[in-house]
Scaffold this active site. Sequence first.
Site, PDB file in Angstrom:
ATOM      1  N   ASN A   9       0.883  -1.168   0.000  1.00 37.13           N
ATOM      2  CA  ASN A   9       0.000   0.000   0.000  1.00 37.13           C
ATOM      3  C   ASN A   9       0.922   1.219   0.000  1.00 37.13           C
ATOM      4  OD1 ASN A   9      -1.757   2.080   0.438  1.00 37.13           O
ATOM      5  ND2 ASN A   9      -2.377   1.451   2.496  1.00 37.13           N
ATOM      6  N   LYS A  11       0.203   4.200  -0.337  1.00 39.87           N
ATOM      7  CA  LYS A  11      -0.409   5.428   0.222  1.00 39.87           C
ATOM      8  C   LYS A  11      -0.120   6.606  -0.720  1.00 39.87           C
ATOM      9  CE  LYS A  11      -0.154   3.275   4.697  1.00 39.87           C
ATOM     10  NZ  LYS A  11      -0.023   3.367   6.152  1.00 39.87           N
ATOM     11  N   HIS A  95      -9.372   1.395   4.848  1.00 39.05           N
ATOM     12  CA  HIS A  95      -8.094   1.598   5.547  1.00 39.05           C
ATOM     13  C   HIS A  95      -8.323   2.550   6.719  1.00 39.05           C
ATOM     14  CE1 HIS A  95      -4.015   2.761   6.434  1.00 39.05           C
ATOM     15  NE2 HIS A  95      -3.649   1.640   5.839  1.00 39.05           N
ATOM     16  N   GLU A  97      -6.699   4.950   7.761  1.00 37.77           N
ATOM     17  CA  GLU A  97      -6.488   6.366   7.435  1.00 37.77           C
ATOM     18  C   GLU A  97      -7.736   6.955   6.808  1.00 37.77           C
ATOM     19  OE1 GLU A  97      -2.823   5.727   5.329  1.00 37.77           O
ATOM     20  OE2 GLU A  97      -1.910   5.144   7.229  1.00 37.77           O
ATOM     21  N   GLU A 167      -5.220  -4.639  10.604  1.00 32.80           N
ATOM     22  CA  GLU A 167      -4.198  -3.610  10.799  1.00 32.80           C
ATOM     23  C   GLU A 167      -4.475  -2.854  12.099  1.00 32.80           C
ATOM     24  OE1 GLU A 167      -2.259  -2.485   6.821  1.00 32.80           O
ATOM     25  OE2 GLU A 167      -3.974  -1.183   7.045  1.00 32.80           O
ATOM     26  N   GLY A 173       2.615   2.627  10.632  1.00 29.10           N
ATOM     27  CA  GLY A 173       3.559   3.727  10.440  1.00 29.10           C
ATOM     28  C   GLY A 173       4.291   4.141  11.706  1.00 29.10           C
ATOM     29  N   SER A 212       3.558  -1.818  10.280  1.00 31.54           N
ATOM     30  CA  SER A 212       5.007  -1.895  10.491  1.00 31.54           C
ATOM     31  C   SER A 212       5.585  -3.278  10.203  1.00 31.54           C
ATOM     32  CB  SER A 212       5.383  -1.428  11.902  1.00 31.54           C
ATOM     33  OG  SER A 212       4.990  -0.072  12.083  1.00 31.54           O
TER      34      SER A 212
HETATM   35  P1  13P Z   1       3.147   0.603   7.576  1.00 34.61           P
HETATM   36  O1  13P Z   1       3.651  -0.700   7.023  1.00 34.61           O
HETATM   37  O2  13P Z   1       3.872   1.796   7.023  1.00 34.61           O
HETATM   38  O3  13P Z   1       3.037   0.577   9.065  1.00 34.61           O
HETATM   39  O4  13P Z   1       1.652   0.762   7.030  1.00 34.61           O
HETATM   40  C1  13P Z   1       0.780  -0.309   7.143  1.00 34.61           C
HETATM   41  C2  13P Z   1      -0.444   0.021   6.401  1.00 34.61           C
HETATM   42  O5  13P Z   1      -1.197   0.897   6.767  1.00 34.61           O
HETATM   43  C3  13P Z   1      -0.719  -0.743   5.176  1.00 34.61           C
HETATM   44  O6  13P Z   1      -2.001  -0.500   4.712  1.00 34.61           O
END
Ligand code: 13P
Length: 250
Positions: A9, A11, A95, A97, A167, A173, A212
């Site tokens: 992903n 982003k 997601h 976010e 997640e 992150g 992560s």
């Molecule tokens: P990170 O791997 O950067 O923690 O992000 C995970 C994520 O949100 C994947 O959708």
Amino acid sequence: MRQPIIAGNWKMNGSRASIKQLLDGIKAGIGEVKAAEVAVCAPSIYIADVAEQLAGTPVAWGGQNLSTEEKGAFTGEIAASMLLDFGCKYVIVGHSERRTLYGEDDQLVAQKFAVARKAGLTPILCVGETLEEREKGITEDVVARQLNAVIDLEGIEALVDGVIAYEPVWAIGTGKTATPEQAQETHASIRKMMADKDAAVAEKVRIQYGGSMNAANAAELLAMADIDGGLIGGASLKADDFLTICKAAG
Ligand code: 13P
């Protein structure tokens, strides 16, 4: 047997140049990935580039979001048909976010799952608790609520057409990964929630871990019985790290 699936992903990261470099790196090493299905979910504006560069390779691609509408006056939105037009196989829905920064609630996420599925895309449904919710001991309730919104709208069998990504919000992150045991516990509870409704569905649906996951910790997470892959943020932006994770999945 569930085939493991590793999806990047990206982003809101990358440029035409950096994406070309990333994909060149992934393509160069993908032959060493034996068992896992691999996909990358790109920012919409780069999907055409990605499609061109990945055509004919084993790597699939997808979007990070879609509209619930088919077409029309919805400025800034992307329809399922548009993702399909550019060869997308996957689309991420729900997601954290999007849930927290853009106010997407369980019902909207369930509709997005339904629209993606009906269009023939494979939705990657993200679920997961915040740190506050984990500390309150309500992780399972939160995840059940998020999952049930889809089941109530579409029926349990619809989940077979998608992928679930667990997640934990506190791990995204932050560099703070769930331990393999913590992740496995929630993955097993998600599988049990499905099994209570339909054992065959529970057996088939793949549950990715995200938060992560990186080249150093992927193998121990992926070794857990109910972890069927990963949804990778930061580490998916580096070809070597991403490939190491893909290889760790088999
Ligand atoms: P990170 O791997 O950067 O923690 O992000 C995970 C994520 O949100 C994947 O959708």
